[in-house]
Design an enzyme around this catalytic site. Structure first.
Site, PDB file in Angstrom:
ATOM      1  N   MET A  21       1.315   5.738   8.442  1.00  0.00           N
ATOM      2  CA  MET A  21       0.826   6.662   7.426  1.00  0.00           C
ATOM      3  C   MET A  21       0.878   8.080   7.991  1.00  0.00           C
ATOM      4  O   MET A  21       0.558   8.306   9.158  1.00  0.00           O
ATOM      5  CB  MET A  21      -0.611   6.311   7.027  1.00  0.00           C
ATOM      6  CG  MET A  21      -0.786   4.874   6.574  1.00  0.00           C
ATOM      7  SD  MET A  21      -0.953   3.692   7.942  1.00  0.00           S
ATOM      8  CE  MET A  21      -2.665   3.938   8.391  1.00  0.00           C
ATOM      9  N   CYS A  57      -2.689  11.211   1.305  1.00  0.00           N
ATOM     10  CA  CYS A  57      -1.502  10.478   1.769  1.00  0.00           C
ATOM     11  C   CYS A  57      -0.584  11.491   2.443  1.00  0.00           C
ATOM     12  O   CYS A  57      -0.006  12.352   1.781  1.00  0.00           O
ATOM     13  CB  CYS A  57      -0.766   9.806   0.610  1.00  0.00           C
ATOM     14  SG  CYS A  57       0.794   9.029   1.127  1.00  0.00           S
ATOM     15  N   SER A 101       0.833  -1.212   0.000  1.00  0.00           N
ATOM     16  CA  SER A 101       0.000   0.000   0.000  1.00  0.00           C
ATOM     17  C   SER A 101       0.865   1.257   0.000  1.00  0.00           C
ATOM     18  O   SER A 101       0.455   2.303  -0.497  1.00  0.00           O
ATOM     19  CB  SER A 101      -0.922   0.006   1.220  1.00  0.00           C
ATOM     20  OG  SER A 101      -0.191   0.132   2.426  1.00  0.00           O
ATOM     21  N   LYS A 137       0.892   4.153  -5.287  1.00  0.00           N
ATOM     22  CA  LYS A 137       0.333   5.495  -5.110  1.00  0.00           C
ATOM     23  C   LYS A 137       0.610   6.393  -6.313  1.00  0.00           C
ATOM     24  O   LYS A 137       1.648   6.256  -6.970  1.00  0.00           O
ATOM     25  CB  LYS A 137       0.929   6.150  -3.855  1.00  0.00           C
ATOM     26  CG  LYS A 137       0.636   5.394  -2.555  1.00  0.00           C
ATOM     27  CD  LYS A 137       1.384   6.008  -1.392  1.00  0.00           C
ATOM     28  CE  LYS A 137       1.124   5.266  -0.084  1.00  0.00           C
ATOM     29  NZ  LYS A 137      -0.155   5.584   0.513  1.00  0.00           N
TER      30      LYS A 137
END
Length: 396
Positions: free
Chosen positions: A318, A104, A66, A70
């Site tokens: 994150m 993000c 993950s 992106k």
């Protein structure tokens, strides 16, 4: 079968924080992909190498996690007091969709330097030496991010001695300010705590009733206590990502929490909204060994946090979830605040699988409603490769 030649699109491959992604200027995308819709999604899926039933993204720029699946689109901003608009797309690895529902925070650290180097910021606002302040409109969630980008000799400074746990090599520090970070999520009414409670009792079929702090700050996040689900908070990736039952449990918690937060109406919709909300579990400090082998002592942190991203335990943290952690920690009575020892605080240092991270936030209670003016943390960013990315001409 007719041969379809590849097309090439100007692109930059960048690391931002503990993530990597493919960055585009909006004007460089093919015309059909310059507007939201199926063509844009199809293009980005092909760039990254998704959907890939093998889960490896061998035929694209993705890195099969993950953190590395992106994409970013940046354009000059027409908004007052902003330099650029930043749009983030989280590309699913094995499914044919791009999730546009959140930001993000890690790649946010690279947006300012990309914008400067790509000629998207007014040169009059960029010092030859010193700090360039880039005002970023985060288009996914409608929020402002202010990036403080170091400049040396008229160019973005990327090398330095700032160490970020989860990133192997040191680099130049980029300070980020997430302004008014309470997320404006559809169905949540723009409230930081969409249920109106600092701690809820979340009923999860097959698992039980869990105490949960559900917050919209940085990114919608569901915090639960590690102990309540059989963990210590010191787990590394393999302890959870290799356990199908654990992954299913977290996804069930996420789906029911999303309904409770008003983000979706039915739990079945969670499968089409993988990027948000996040699920994280917290615990008081304890000694552990990070994934790099580095020891983390209990006295070095205020609490431990582990977070799930796109169905897997994240290797570090994150950036947007770090904003949620800092915000929740600043508000007495949340599970994050209690895990850190309770009381009023303006910053916390938390332990994650790769090490530690400090994030600050100032919270105020006005007329019974909590608000946070900004959350602050430091990241780093670096260009890894620039030029063109190629995709088959019929890919979108």
């Amino acid at each position: 079968m007719a041969n379809v030649p590849q097309i090439k699109i100007p692109a930059t491959y960048m690391r931002g924080g503990t993530s990597k992604g493919v960055f585009f200027r909006l004007q460089d995308l093919p015309t059909a992909a310059q507007v939201p819709g199926p063509a844009r999604d199809a293009l980005l899926l092909r760039v990254i190498g998704s959907p890939d039933p093998y889960g490896k993204q061998i035929d694209g720029m993705g890195g099969a996690t993950s953190s590395t699946s992106k994409t970013v689109i940046v354009d000059r901003s027409a908004r007052p007091d902003h330099d650029v608009d930043y749009l983030f797309g989280q590309v699913s690895i094995d499914k044919p969709f791009v999730d546009w529902s959140g930001n993000c925070g890690n790649l946010s650290a690279a947006v300012g330097s990309f914008a400067i180097s790509s000629g998207l910021v007014d040169p009059a606002r960029i010092p030859s030496d010193g700090i360039a302040v880039v005002r970023i409109w985060q288009a996914n969630i409608g929020k402002t991010i202010v990036a403080h980008v170091p400049m040396t000799g008229g160019s973005v400074q990327e090398t330095g001695d700032f160490v970020l746990d989860g990133v192997t090599f040191p680099a130049a520090e980029v300070q980020l300010e997430f302004m008014d970070p309470a997320a404006e999520e559809e169905g949540a009414g723009g409230a930081m705590f969409p249920t109106g409670q600092l701690v809820d009792q979340l009923e999860v079929p097959g698992i039980g009733t869990l105490a949960a702090t559900m917050i919209n700050a940085g990114i919608p996040t569901i915090f639960i206590n590690a102990e309540a689900i059989g963990y210590t908070g010191a787990e590394l990736q393999d302890a959870i990502n290799g356990d199908p039952k654990a992954l299913a449990m977290f996804e069930t918690i996420r789906a029911h929490g999303a309904v409770r937060m008003g983000l979706i109406k039915h739990v079945e919709e969670a499968a089409r909204r993988q990027h948000t909300p996040k699920v994280a579990f917290v615990a008081p400090p304890r000694d552990y060994v990070a994934s790099s082998g580095k020891p983390v002592k209990a006295i070095e942190v205020d609490l431990l946090v582990r977070a799930m991203s796109m169905g897997k335990l994240h290797h570090a943290m994150m950036g947007t979830a770090a904003v949620a952690i800092g915000t929740a920690a600043a508000i007495p009575g949340t599970l994050v605040n209690l895990a850190a020892g309770g009381g009023e605080r303006e910053a916390v240092r938390f332990g994650h699988p790769s090490g530690t991270l400090r994030v600050g936030a100032q919270a105020t209670l006005v007329d019974g409603e909590w608000s946070v003016t900004k959350a602050v943390m430091s990241r780093s960013a670096r260009v890894l490769m620039e030029g063109w990315v190629r995709v088959p001409g019929d890919a979108f």
